[in-house]
Scaffold this active site. Structure first.
Site, PDB file in Angstrom:
ATOM      1  N   GLU A  91      35.983  52.205  40.121  1.00 16.42           N
ATOM      2  CA  GLU A  91      34.541  52.365  39.962  1.00 16.42           C
ATOM      3  C   GLU A  91      34.213  53.051  38.639  1.00 16.42           C
ATOM      4  OE1 GLU A  91      32.865  52.205  44.452  1.00 16.42           O
ATOM      5  OE2 GLU A  91      33.119  54.204  43.631  1.00 16.42           O
ATOM      6  N   CYS A 104      30.590  57.443  33.405  1.00 14.33           N
ATOM      7  CA  CYS A 104      31.601  58.213  34.133  1.00 14.33           C
ATOM      8  C   CYS A 104      32.732  57.238  34.417  1.00 14.33           C
ATOM      9  CB  CYS A 104      30.989  58.758  35.418  1.00 14.33           C
ATOM     10  SG  CYS A 104      32.186  59.622  36.447  1.00 14.33           S
ATOM     11  N   CYS A 111      43.935  58.765  43.664  1.00 10.48           N
ATOM     12  CA  CYS A 111      44.352  60.033  43.048  1.00 10.48           C
ATOM     13  C   CYS A 111      45.398  60.693  43.942  1.00 10.48           C
ATOM     14  CB  CYS A 111      43.150  60.964  42.891  1.00 10.48           C
ATOM     15  SG  CYS A 111      43.578  62.521  42.059  1.00 10.48           S
ATOM     16  N   CYS A 115      42.448  66.472  46.943  1.00  6.72           N
ATOM     17  CA  CYS A 115      41.414  67.473  47.246  1.00  6.72           C
ATOM     18  C   CYS A 115      40.686  67.041  48.517  1.00  6.72           C
ATOM     19  CB  CYS A 115      40.440  67.627  46.089  1.00  6.72           C
ATOM     20  SG  CYS A 115      41.285  68.025  44.554  1.00  6.72           S
ATOM     21  N   CYS A 118      37.135  65.174  48.497  1.00  8.36           N
ATOM     22  CA  CYS A 118      36.917  64.115  47.512  1.00  8.36           C
ATOM     23  C   CYS A 118      37.323  62.741  48.067  1.00  8.36           C
ATOM     24  CB  CYS A 118      37.721  64.431  46.245  1.00  8.36           C
ATOM     25  SG  CYS A 118      37.769  63.079  45.068  1.00  8.36           S
ATOM     26  N   CYS A 350      29.535  62.889  42.248  1.00 13.66           N
ATOM     27  CA  CYS A 350      30.859  63.482  42.067  1.00 13.66           C
ATOM     28  C   CYS A 350      31.659  63.413  43.351  1.00 13.66           C
ATOM     29  CB  CYS A 350      30.733  64.963  41.732  1.00 13.66           C
ATOM     30  SG  CYS A 350      30.078  65.254  40.117  1.00 13.66           S
TER      31      CYS A 350
HETATM   32  N1  SAH Z   1      40.162  64.663  38.921  1.00  6.58           N
HETATM   33  C1  SAH Z   1      39.261  65.387  38.115  1.00  6.58           C
HETATM   34  C2  SAH Z   1      38.018  64.612  37.762  1.00  6.58           C
HETATM   35  C3  SAH Z   1      37.322  63.804  38.815  1.00  6.58           C
HETATM   36  S1  SAH Z   1      36.368  64.614  40.008  1.00  6.58           S
HETATM   37  C4  SAH Z   1      38.892  66.700  38.745  1.00  6.58           C
HETATM   38  O1  SAH Z   1      39.152  66.882  39.922  1.00  6.58           O
HETATM   39  O2  SAH Z   1      38.381  67.546  38.028  1.00  6.58           O
HETATM   40  C5  SAH Z   1      34.954  65.275  39.155  1.00  6.58           C
HETATM   41  C6  SAH Z   1      34.392  66.529  39.839  1.00  6.58           C
HETATM   42  O3  SAH Z   1      33.813  66.235  41.114  1.00  6.58           O
HETATM   43  C7  SAH Z   1      35.456  67.588  40.120  1.00  6.58           C
HETATM   44  O4  SAH Z   1      35.007  68.857  39.735  1.00  6.58           O
HETATM   45  C8  SAH Z   1      35.590  67.514  41.610  1.00  6.58           C
HETATM   46  O5  SAH Z   1      36.100  68.683  42.161  1.00  6.58           O
HETATM   47  C9  SAH Z   1      34.201  67.230  42.051  1.00  6.58           C
HETATM   48  N2  SAH Z   1      34.107  66.701  43.409  1.00  6.58           N
HETATM   49  C10 SAH Z   1      35.050  66.035  44.102  1.00  6.58           C
HETATM   50  N3  SAH Z   1      34.590  65.713  45.328  1.00  6.58           N
HETATM   51  C11 SAH Z   1      33.329  66.188  45.409  1.00  6.58           C
HETATM   52  C12 SAH Z   1      32.318  66.146  46.413  1.00  6.58           C
HETATM   53  N4  SAH Z   1      32.517  65.550  47.582  1.00  6.58           N
HETATM   54  N5  SAH Z   1      31.140  66.734  46.153  1.00  6.58           N
HETATM   55  C13 SAH Z   1      30.909  67.325  44.963  1.00  6.58           C
HETATM   56  N6  SAH Z   1      31.819  67.382  43.977  1.00  6.58           N
HETATM   57  C14 SAH Z   1      33.015  66.816  44.187  1.00  6.58           C
HETATM   58 FE1  SF4 Z   2      41.670  63.758  42.398  1.00  7.46          FE
HETATM   59 FE2  SF4 Z   2      39.294  63.944  43.548  1.00  7.46          FE
HETATM   60 FE3  SF4 Z   2      40.847  66.103  43.353  1.00  7.46          FE
HETATM   61 FE4  SF4 Z   2      39.714  65.072  41.156  1.00  7.46          FE
HETATM   62  S1  SF4 Z   2      38.639  65.982  42.919  1.00  7.46           S
HETATM   63  S2  SF4 Z   2      41.849  65.722  41.420  1.00  7.46           S
HETATM   64  S3  SF4 Z   2      39.748  62.885  41.665  1.00  7.46           S
HETATM   65  S4  SF4 Z   2      41.317  64.262  44.534  1.00  7.46           S
END
Ligand code: SAH
Ligand code: SF4
Length: 358
Positions: A91, A104, A111, A115, A118, A350
Protein backbone atom coordinates in the site's frame (compact mmCIF):
# COMPACT_ATOMS: atom_id res chain seq x y z
CA UNK A 1 16.21 -7.60 -17.45
CA UNK A 2 17.32 -4.52 -15.57
CA UNK A 3 14.59 -2.52 -13.84
CA UNK A 4 15.59 1.09 -14.54
CA UNK A 5 14.02 2.23 -11.25
CA UNK A 6 16.73 0.20 -9.50
CA UNK A 7 19.48 2.45 -10.86
CA UNK A 8 20.93 5.71 -9.62
CA UNK A 9 21.72 8.42 -12.18
CA UNK A 10 25.42 7.49 -12.39
CA UNK A 11 24.38 3.85 -12.91
CA UNK A 12 22.02 4.80 -15.74
CA UNK A 13 24.83 6.79 -17.25
CA UNK A 14 27.25 3.86 -16.93
CA UNK A 15 24.69 1.59 -18.58
CA UNK A 16 24.19 3.87 -21.58
CA UNK A 17 27.84 4.75 -22.06
CA UNK A 18 28.77 1.09 -21.52
CA UNK A 19 26.73 0.41 -24.67
CA UNK A 20 28.85 3.11 -26.29
CA UNK A 21 26.08 5.61 -26.66
CA UNK A 22 26.53 9.25 -25.74
CA UNK A 23 25.95 10.29 -22.09
CA UNK A 24 23.50 12.84 -23.49
CA UNK A 25 21.08 9.96 -24.02
CA UNK A 26 21.49 8.88 -20.40
CA UNK A 27 20.55 12.39 -19.26
CA UNK A 28 17.51 12.34 -21.55
CA UNK A 29 16.45 8.93 -20.34
CA UNK A 30 16.71 10.09 -16.72
CA UNK A 31 14.52 13.09 -17.52
CA UNK A 32 11.94 10.87 -19.17
CA UNK A 33 11.94 8.54 -16.18
CA UNK A 34 11.68 11.12 -13.43
CA UNK A 35 10.93 14.52 -15.01
CA UNK A 36 8.14 13.22 -17.25
CA UNK A 37 7.44 10.02 -15.28
CA UNK A 38 7.20 8.14 -18.59
CA UNK A 39 6.66 4.44 -18.39
CA UNK A 40 7.00 3.50 -22.04
CA UNK A 41 10.06 3.70 -24.27
CA UNK A 42 7.76 4.54 -27.18
CA UNK A 43 6.99 7.81 -25.44
CA UNK A 44 10.65 8.88 -25.50
CA UNK A 45 11.03 10.41 -28.98
CA UNK A 46 14.24 12.24 -28.14
CA UNK A 47 16.06 8.96 -27.73
CA UNK A 48 17.45 7.58 -31.01
CA UNK A 49 15.91 4.37 -32.28
CA UNK A 50 19.08 2.35 -31.63
CA UNK A 51 19.13 3.40 -27.96
CA UNK A 52 15.47 2.59 -27.53
CA UNK A 53 15.88 -0.80 -29.17
CA UNK A 54 18.64 -1.70 -26.75
CA UNK A 55 16.62 -0.43 -23.78
CA UNK A 56 13.59 -2.44 -24.84
CA UNK A 57 15.72 -5.57 -25.20
CA UNK A 58 17.54 -5.33 -21.90
CA UNK A 59 15.61 -3.16 -19.47
CA UNK A 60 12.17 -2.57 -18.03
CA UNK A 61 10.39 0.29 -16.30
CA UNK A 62 8.51 -1.60 -13.62
CA UNK A 63 5.51 0.53 -12.79
CA UNK A 64 3.33 -1.03 -10.14
CA UNK A 65 -0.18 -1.68 -11.45
CA UNK A 66 -3.03 -0.42 -9.29
CA UNK A 67 -5.16 -3.18 -7.80
CA UNK A 68 -7.36 -0.86 -5.87
CA UNK A 69 -7.70 2.84 -5.23
CA UNK A 70 -9.69 4.30 -2.33
CA UNK A 71 -10.45 7.90 -1.42
CA UNK A 72 -11.15 9.00 2.12
CA UNK A 73 -14.44 10.78 2.76
CA UNK A 74 -12.75 14.11 3.39
CA UNK A 75 -10.90 13.83 0.06
CA UNK A 76 -7.50 14.47 1.62
CA UNK A 77 -6.18 10.95 1.49
CA UNK A 78 -6.02 8.41 -1.28
CA UNK A 79 -4.76 4.90 -0.76
CA UNK A 80 -3.38 2.66 -3.48
CA UNK A 81 -3.05 -1.07 -3.35
CA UNK A 82 -0.22 -1.73 -5.81
CA UNK A 83 0.75 -5.07 -7.33
CA UNK A 84 4.29 -6.33 -7.42
CA UNK A 85 5.73 -8.56 -10.11
CA UNK A 86 5.53 -11.69 -7.92
CA UNK A 87 1.87 -11.18 -7.03
CA UNK A 88 2.52 -9.62 -3.63
CA UNK A 89 0.86 -6.32 -2.90
CA UNK A 90 1.72 -3.20 -0.98
CA UNK A 91 0.00 0.00 0.00
CA UNK A 92 1.04 3.53 -0.83
CA UNK A 93 -0.81 6.57 0.47
CA UNK A 94 -1.13 10.01 -1.09
CA UNK A 95 -1.94 12.76 1.39
CA UNK A 96 -2.93 16.21 0.20
CA UNK A 97 -3.28 18.93 2.73
CA UNK A 98 -3.29 22.50 1.46
CA UNK A 99 -0.05 23.22 -0.33
CA UNK A 100 1.54 20.10 1.07
CA UNK A 101 1.63 16.84 -0.81
CA UNK A 102 3.08 13.79 0.83
CA UNK A 103 3.53 10.21 -0.28
CA UNK A 104 3.64 7.59 2.45
CA UNK A 105 5.55 4.69 0.96
CA UNK A 106 6.28 1.11 1.96
CA UNK A 107 9.66 -0.54 2.35
CA UNK A 108 8.64 -4.18 2.84
CA UNK A 109 5.75 -6.55 2.21
CA UNK A 110 4.55 -6.93 5.80
CA UNK A 111 6.92 -6.39 8.71
CA UNK A 112 8.96 -8.62 10.99
CA UNK A 113 8.89 -6.33 14.00
CA UNK A 114 5.47 -7.36 15.27
CA UNK A 115 4.35 -4.21 17.09
CA UNK A 116 1.12 -5.31 18.72
CA UNK A 117 -1.03 -2.35 17.63
CA UNK A 118 0.10 -2.22 13.99
CA UNK A 119 -1.82 -3.88 11.15
CA UNK A 120 1.37 -4.40 9.13
CA UNK A 121 3.05 -6.06 12.12
CA UNK A 122 -0.01 -8.25 12.59
CA UNK A 123 0.35 -9.64 9.06
CA UNK A 124 3.96 -10.78 9.56
CA UNK A 125 6.91 -10.45 7.20
CA UNK A 126 6.84 -11.60 3.59
CA UNK A 127 9.83 -9.93 1.95
CA UNK A 128 11.91 -6.80 1.48
CA UNK A 129 11.06 -4.44 -1.36
CA UNK A 130 13.71 -3.75 -3.97
CA UNK A 131 15.00 -0.24 -4.56
CA UNK A 132 12.99 -0.16 -7.78
CA UNK A 133 9.78 -1.08 -5.97
CA UNK A 134 10.32 1.69 -3.42
CA UNK A 135 11.15 4.28 -6.11
CA UNK A 136 8.19 3.18 -8.25
CA UNK A 137 5.78 4.13 -5.45
CA UNK A 138 7.02 7.73 -5.42
CA UNK A 139 6.93 7.91 -9.23
CA UNK A 140 3.41 6.50 -9.14
CA UNK A 141 2.28 9.26 -6.81
CA UNK A 142 4.01 11.92 -8.91
CA UNK A 143 2.29 10.55 -12.02
CA UNK A 144 -1.10 10.69 -10.28
CA UNK A 145 -0.47 14.28 -9.23
CA UNK A 146 0.40 15.26 -12.80
CA UNK A 147 -2.76 13.70 -14.13
CA UNK A 148 -4.80 15.50 -11.54
CA UNK A 149 -3.08 18.74 -12.51
CA UNK A 150 -3.73 18.19 -16.21
CA UNK A 151 -7.39 17.59 -15.51
CA UNK A 152 -7.51 21.08 -13.95
CA UNK A 153 -8.75 19.24 -10.98
CA UNK A 154 -9.34 20.92 -7.70
CA UNK A 155 -6.88 18.77 -5.90
CA UNK A 156 -7.30 21.24 -3.14
CA UNK A 157 -9.75 24.07 -2.99
CA UNK A 158 -7.10 26.72 -3.61
CA UNK A 159 -5.93 25.24 -6.92
CA UNK A 160 -2.50 25.56 -5.46
CA UNK A 161 -0.05 24.61 -8.22
CA UNK A 162 2.39 23.30 -5.64
CA UNK A 163 -0.12 20.59 -4.93
CA UNK A 164 0.68 19.01 -8.26
CA UNK A 165 4.21 18.20 -7.39
CA UNK A 166 5.28 15.61 -4.92
CA UNK A 167 7.03 17.46 -2.15
CA UNK A 168 7.42 15.07 0.72
CA UNK A 169 8.01 11.40 1.14
CA UNK A 170 7.61 9.59 4.42
CA UNK A 171 8.90 6.05 4.78
CA UNK A 172 6.08 5.21 7.14
CA UNK A 173 4.10 2.76 5.08
CA UNK A 174 4.34 -0.99 5.41
CA UNK A 175 7.59 -2.31 6.81
CA UNK A 176 10.62 -1.32 8.83
CA UNK A 177 12.93 0.70 6.55
CA UNK A 178 16.11 0.10 8.55
CA UNK A 179 15.52 -3.66 8.29
CA UNK A 180 15.92 -3.15 4.52
CA UNK A 181 18.75 -0.65 4.80
CA UNK A 182 20.62 -0.88 1.50
CA UNK A 183 17.57 -0.91 -0.78
CA UNK A 184 16.01 1.97 1.15
CA UNK A 185 19.12 4.15 1.16
CA UNK A 186 19.63 3.63 -2.55
CA UNK A 187 15.98 4.55 -3.18
CA UNK A 188 16.48 7.73 -1.15
CA UNK A 189 19.47 8.63 -3.30
CA UNK A 190 17.32 8.26 -6.43
CA UNK A 191 14.39 10.26 -5.01
CA UNK A 192 16.79 12.96 -3.89
CA UNK A 193 18.51 13.38 -7.27
CA UNK A 194 18.36 17.02 -8.31
CA UNK A 195 17.61 16.32 -11.95
CA UNK A 196 15.00 13.68 -11.16
CA UNK A 197 12.15 13.80 -8.67
CA UNK A 198 14.35 16.22 -6.79
CA UNK A 199 12.94 15.57 -3.35
CA UNK A 200 15.10 17.48 -0.89
CA UNK A 201 16.61 15.28 1.82
CA UNK A 202 14.88 17.43 4.42
CA UNK A 203 11.57 16.46 2.77
CA UNK A 204 12.25 12.75 3.18
CA UNK A 205 11.41 11.25 6.56
CA UNK A 206 12.44 7.78 7.59
CA UNK A 207 10.62 6.27 10.54
CA UNK A 208 12.17 3.38 12.43
CA UNK A 209 10.99 1.17 15.26
CA UNK A 210 14.49 1.54 16.69
CA UNK A 211 16.89 -0.69 14.76
CA UNK A 212 20.04 0.38 16.60
CA UNK A 213 22.70 -0.68 14.04
CA UNK A 214 20.68 1.05 11.31
CA UNK A 215 20.50 4.31 13.27
CA UNK A 216 24.25 4.26 13.83
CA UNK A 217 24.86 3.61 10.15
CA UNK A 218 22.47 6.36 9.15
CA UNK A 219 24.36 8.79 11.36
CA UNK A 220 27.34 8.42 9.03
CA UNK A 221 25.43 8.95 5.77
CA UNK A 222 25.79 12.22 3.94
CA UNK A 223 22.07 12.57 3.29
CA UNK A 224 20.38 14.99 5.68
CA UNK A 225 17.05 13.19 5.80
CA UNK A 226 14.73 13.46 8.78
CA UNK A 227 14.76 10.61 11.23
CA UNK A 228 11.76 9.57 13.28
CA UNK A 229 12.06 6.97 16.04
CA UNK A 230 8.97 5.13 17.29
CA UNK A 231 9.30 5.19 21.05
CA UNK A 232 5.80 4.59 22.53
CA UNK A 233 7.15 3.86 26.00
CA UNK A 234 9.90 5.31 28.17
CA UNK A 235 10.78 2.18 30.13
CA UNK A 236 12.31 -1.03 28.82
CA UNK A 237 9.47 -3.20 30.16
CA UNK A 238 6.75 -0.91 28.80
CA UNK A 239 8.37 -0.74 25.42
CA UNK A 240 9.02 -4.47 25.15
CA UNK A 241 5.33 -5.20 25.70
CA UNK A 242 4.25 -3.00 22.78
CA UNK A 243 7.25 -3.35 20.49
CA UNK A 244 8.77 -6.85 20.51
CA UNK A 245 11.83 -5.54 18.65
CA UNK A 246 12.70 -3.66 21.84
CA UNK A 247 13.77 -6.96 23.40
CA UNK A 248 16.57 -7.11 20.88
CA UNK A 249 17.42 -3.40 20.79
CA UNK A 250 16.91 -2.32 24.37
CA UNK A 251 15.87 1.15 25.41
CA UNK A 252 19.22 2.26 26.85
CA UNK A 253 21.03 1.07 23.73
CA UNK A 254 18.45 2.84 21.55
CA UNK A 255 18.77 6.12 23.41
CA UNK A 256 22.57 5.93 23.18
CA UNK A 257 22.27 5.43 19.41
CA UNK A 258 19.87 8.39 19.16
CA UNK A 259 22.32 10.54 21.08
CA UNK A 260 25.15 9.51 18.76
CA UNK A 261 22.93 10.26 15.76
CA UNK A 262 22.08 13.76 16.95
CA UNK A 263 25.67 14.50 17.96
CA UNK A 264 27.11 13.27 14.67
CA UNK A 265 24.58 14.91 12.38
CA UNK A 266 23.64 17.95 14.44
CA UNK A 267 20.00 17.12 13.78
CA UNK A 268 17.14 16.51 16.13
CA UNK A 269 15.11 13.33 16.04
CA UNK A 270 11.33 13.11 15.89
CA UNK A 271 10.10 10.67 18.53
CA UNK A 272 6.77 9.05 17.75
CA UNK A 273 4.39 8.17 20.52
CA UNK A 274 1.20 6.31 19.71
CA UNK A 275 -1.19 7.32 22.47
CA UNK A 276 -3.10 4.33 23.81
CA UNK A 277 -5.67 4.83 26.54
CA UNK A 278 -4.55 3.47 29.90
CA UNK A 279 -1.34 2.08 28.39
CA UNK A 280 1.10 4.96 27.86
CA UNK A 281 -0.92 8.16 28.25
CA UNK A 282 -0.88 9.16 31.91
CA UNK A 283 0.83 12.20 33.38
CA UNK A 284 3.50 9.89 34.75
CA UNK A 285 4.15 8.54 31.24
CA UNK A 286 4.50 12.09 29.96
CA UNK A 287 7.04 12.84 32.69
CA UNK A 288 8.95 9.65 31.95
CA UNK A 289 9.32 10.53 28.28
CA UNK A 290 10.14 14.11 29.21
CA UNK A 291 12.98 12.94 31.45
CA UNK A 292 14.22 10.48 28.85
CA UNK A 293 14.44 13.12 26.11
CA UNK A 294 15.29 16.05 28.34
CA UNK A 295 18.78 16.78 27.02
CA UNK A 296 18.37 15.43 23.49
CA UNK A 297 17.45 17.56 20.47
CA UNK A 298 13.94 16.24 19.98
CA UNK A 299 10.39 16.77 18.92
CA UNK A 300 7.60 14.40 19.88
CA UNK A 301 4.93 13.34 17.40
CA UNK A 302 1.82 12.21 19.22
CA UNK A 303 -0.35 9.79 17.26
CA UNK A 304 -3.72 8.81 18.74
CA UNK A 305 -4.07 5.04 18.26
CA UNK A 306 -5.78 4.09 15.02
CA UNK A 307 -7.98 1.00 15.12
CA UNK A 308 -6.68 -2.31 13.77
CA UNK A 309 -8.41 -5.67 13.91
CA UNK A 310 -5.70 -7.43 15.89
CA UNK A 311 -5.54 -5.07 18.86
CA UNK A 312 -8.33 -3.82 21.03
CA UNK A 313 -6.77 -0.78 22.68
CA UNK A 314 -8.46 2.61 22.41
CA UNK A 315 -7.01 5.98 21.47
CA UNK A 316 -6.33 8.40 24.30
CA UNK A 317 -9.14 10.89 24.80
CA UNK A 318 -8.56 14.44 23.77
CA UNK A 319 -8.37 15.86 27.30
CA UNK A 320 -5.62 13.44 28.39
CA UNK A 321 -3.78 13.94 25.09
CA UNK A 322 -3.68 17.68 25.64
CA UNK A 323 -2.45 17.20 29.19
CA UNK A 324 0.32 14.91 27.91
CA UNK A 325 1.41 17.56 25.45
CA UNK A 326 1.21 20.28 28.07
CA UNK A 327 3.54 18.39 30.43
CA UNK A 328 6.09 17.92 27.66
CA UNK A 329 6.06 21.56 26.79
CA UNK A 330 5.70 23.22 30.20
CA UNK A 331 7.78 20.93 32.37
CA UNK A 332 10.38 19.81 29.85
CA UNK A 333 10.32 22.38 27.04
CA UNK A 334 9.96 19.60 24.52
CA UNK A 335 7.98 20.60 21.40
CA UNK A 336 5.35 18.17 20.22
CA UNK A 337 2.72 17.94 17.52
CA UNK A 338 -0.30 15.78 16.95
CA UNK A 339 -0.19 13.71 13.82
CA UNK A 340 -3.21 14.74 11.76
CA UNK A 341 -5.75 11.95 11.81
CA UNK A 342 -6.60 11.50 8.19
CA UNK A 343 -7.72 8.58 6.12
CA UNK A 344 -8.88 6.53 9.08
CA UNK A 345 -12.15 5.68 7.29
CA UNK A 346 -10.17 3.92 4.54
CA UNK A 347 -7.60 2.38 6.89
CA UNK A 348 -4.84 4.59 5.51
CA UNK A 349 -3.81 6.01 8.86
CA UNK A 350 -0.58 5.21 10.68
CA UNK A 351 -0.29 1.55 11.41
CA UNK A 352 -3.40 0.59 9.46
CA UNK A 353 -1.72 -0.55 6.28
CA UNK A 354 -2.19 -4.18 5.43
CA UNK A 355 -3.44 -5.48 2.13
CA UNK A 356 -7.09 -4.59 2.43
CA UNK A 357 -9.11 -5.67 -0.55
CA UNK A 358 -12.15 -3.54 -0.04
N1 SAH B 1 8.21 0.68 10.77
C1 SAH B 1 8.36 2.07 11.01
C2 SAH B 1 7.51 2.92 10.10
C3 SAH B 1 6.09 2.53 9.82
S1 SAH B 1 4.89 2.79 11.03
C4 SAH B 1 8.08 2.41 12.45
O1 SAH B 1 7.52 1.58 13.15
O2 SAH B 1 8.46 3.49 12.85
C5 SAH B 1 4.69 4.56 11.17
C6 SAH B 1 4.23 4.99 12.57
O3 SAH B 1 2.90 4.56 12.85
C7 SAH B 1 5.09 4.40 13.69
O4 SAH B 1 5.42 5.39 14.62
C8 SAH B 1 4.16 3.40 14.30
O5 SAH B 1 4.49 3.10 15.61
C9 SAH B 1 2.83 4.06 14.18
N2 SAH B 1 1.70 3.14 14.31
C10 SAH B 1 1.68 1.81 14.08
N3 SAH B 1 0.46 1.31 14.32
C11 SAH B 1 -0.32 2.35 14.72
C12 SAH B 1 -1.69 2.48 15.08
N4 SAH B 1 -2.51 1.44 15.09
N5 SAH B 1 -2.14 3.69 15.43
C13 SAH B 1 -1.32 4.77 15.41
N6 SAH B 1 -0.03 4.71 15.06
C14 SAH B 1 0.48 3.52 14.71
FE1 SF4 C 1 6.65 -2.78 11.60
FE2 SF4 C 1 4.32 -1.67 12.17
FE3 SF4 C 1 6.15 -1.95 14.08
FE4 SF4 C 1 6.54 -0.17 12.12
S1 SF4 C 1 4.90 -0.13 13.67
S2 SF4 C 1 8.01 -1.67 12.92
S3 SF4 C 1 5.57 -1.24 10.40
S4 SF4 C 1 5.13 -3.62 13.00
Amino acid sequence: MINLYDLTRPEVSALITGWEFSPVHAARLWRYLYGECESSFEAMPELPEKVRTRLIAETTIDVLPISLETDSNDGFTRKYLLSLEDGNRIETVLMRFTGRVTACISSQVGCAMGCVFCATGQMGFTRHLTTGEIVAQAVHVQRVLRTLGAETSDIDSNHDPRSHRLRNVVLMGMGEPLHNYDAVLKAIEILNDGSGLSLGAEHITLSTVGVVPGILRLAKEKKAIRLAVSLHAATQAGRASLVPAARKWQLDELMAACRTYSETTGRRIFYEWTLIEGENDTEQHARDVGSLLRDLPSQVNLIPLNPTTGYDGAPTRSEASKRFQQILSEEFKIPSTFRQRRGIDIAAGCGQLAIAEK
